[in-house]
Design a protein around this motif. Structure first.
Motif, PDB file in Angstrom:
ATOM      1  N   ASP A  10      10.807  17.072  -3.301  1.00 47.34           N
ATOM      2  CA  ASP A  10      10.698  16.713  -1.732  1.00 47.34           C
ATOM      3  C   ASP A  10       9.906  15.119  -1.839  1.00 47.34           C
ATOM      4  N   LEU A  11       9.331  15.146  -2.208  1.00 45.13           N
ATOM      5  CA  LEU A  11       7.586  14.054  -2.439  1.00 45.13           C
ATOM      6  C   LEU A  11       7.388  13.244  -3.218  1.00 45.13           C
ATOM      7  N   ASN A  12       6.897  12.251  -2.590  1.00 47.81           N
ATOM      8  CA  ASN A  12       6.328  10.808  -3.382  1.00 47.81           C
ATOM      9  C   ASN A  12       4.741  10.881  -3.309  1.00 47.81           C
ATOM     10  N   CYS A  13       4.281  10.202  -4.735  1.00 46.50           N
ATOM     11  CA  CYS A  13       3.076  10.143  -4.200  1.00 46.50           C
ATOM     12  C   CYS A  13       2.530   9.491  -5.290  1.00 46.50           C
ATOM     13  N   TYR A  14       2.124   7.977  -4.177  1.00 43.59           N
ATOM     14  CA  TYR A  14       1.196   6.925  -4.742  1.00 43.59           C
ATOM     15  C   TYR A  14      -0.256   7.413  -4.496  1.00 43.59           C
ATOM     16  N   TYR A  15      -0.997   7.203  -6.299  1.00 46.37           N
ATOM     17  CA  TYR A  15      -2.781   7.383  -5.860  1.00 46.37           C
ATOM     18  C   TYR A  15      -3.447   6.040  -6.865  1.00 46.37           C
ATOM     19  N   ALA A  16      -4.356   5.864  -6.552  1.00 44.57           N
ATOM     20  CA  ALA A  16      -5.215   4.731  -6.869  1.00 44.57           C
ATOM     21  C   ALA A  16      -6.448   5.558  -6.933  1.00 44.57           C
ATOM     22  N   HIS A  17      -7.259   4.503  -8.311  1.00 44.64           N
ATOM     23  CA  HIS A  17      -8.590   4.549  -7.539  1.00 44.64           C
ATOM     24  C   HIS A  17      -9.462   3.674  -7.655  1.00 44.64           C
ATOM     25  N   GLY A  18     -10.325   3.086  -7.062  1.00 43.05           N
ATOM     26  CA  GLY A  18     -11.212   1.975  -6.590  1.00 43.05           C
ATOM     27  C   GLY A  18     -11.248   1.257  -7.593  1.00 43.05           C
ATOM     28  N   GLN A  19     -11.655   0.011  -7.912  1.00 42.00           N
ATOM     29  CA  GLN A  19     -11.550  -0.892  -9.303  1.00 42.00           C
ATOM     30  C   GLN A  19     -13.191  -1.171  -8.697  1.00 42.00           C
ATOM     31  N   GLU A  20     -14.125  -0.621  -8.037  1.00 36.86           N
ATOM     32  CA  GLU A  20     -15.936  -0.871  -8.460  1.00 36.86           C
ATOM     33  C   GLU A  20     -16.563   0.049  -8.192  1.00 36.86           C
TER      34      GLU A  20
END
Length: 53
Positions: A14-24
């Motif tokens: 039922d859900l989409n999730c995009y996640y990201a970590h910071g570059q710096e």
């Protein structure tokens, strides 16, 4: 670094999730969630967090 997941509620996806970590700063994370179907599919929840040990 980014990734994408489809999340289940019960036994249906039922859900989409995009996640990201910071570059710096890898302790900084951003997650975006939204529903795949229904009346709320146009609304996104964005969650920012700083992970500490």
């Amino acid at each position: 670094m980014e990734a994408h997941q489809k999340l289940k509620v019960g036994s249906t996806v039922d859900l989409n999730c995009y996640y990201a970590h910071g570059q710096e700063n890898e302790n900084f994370q951003r997650r975006c969630y939204w529903m795949l179907k229904g009346d709320f599919s146009h609304i996104a929840l964005v969650h920012y967090r700083k992970v500490t040990s």
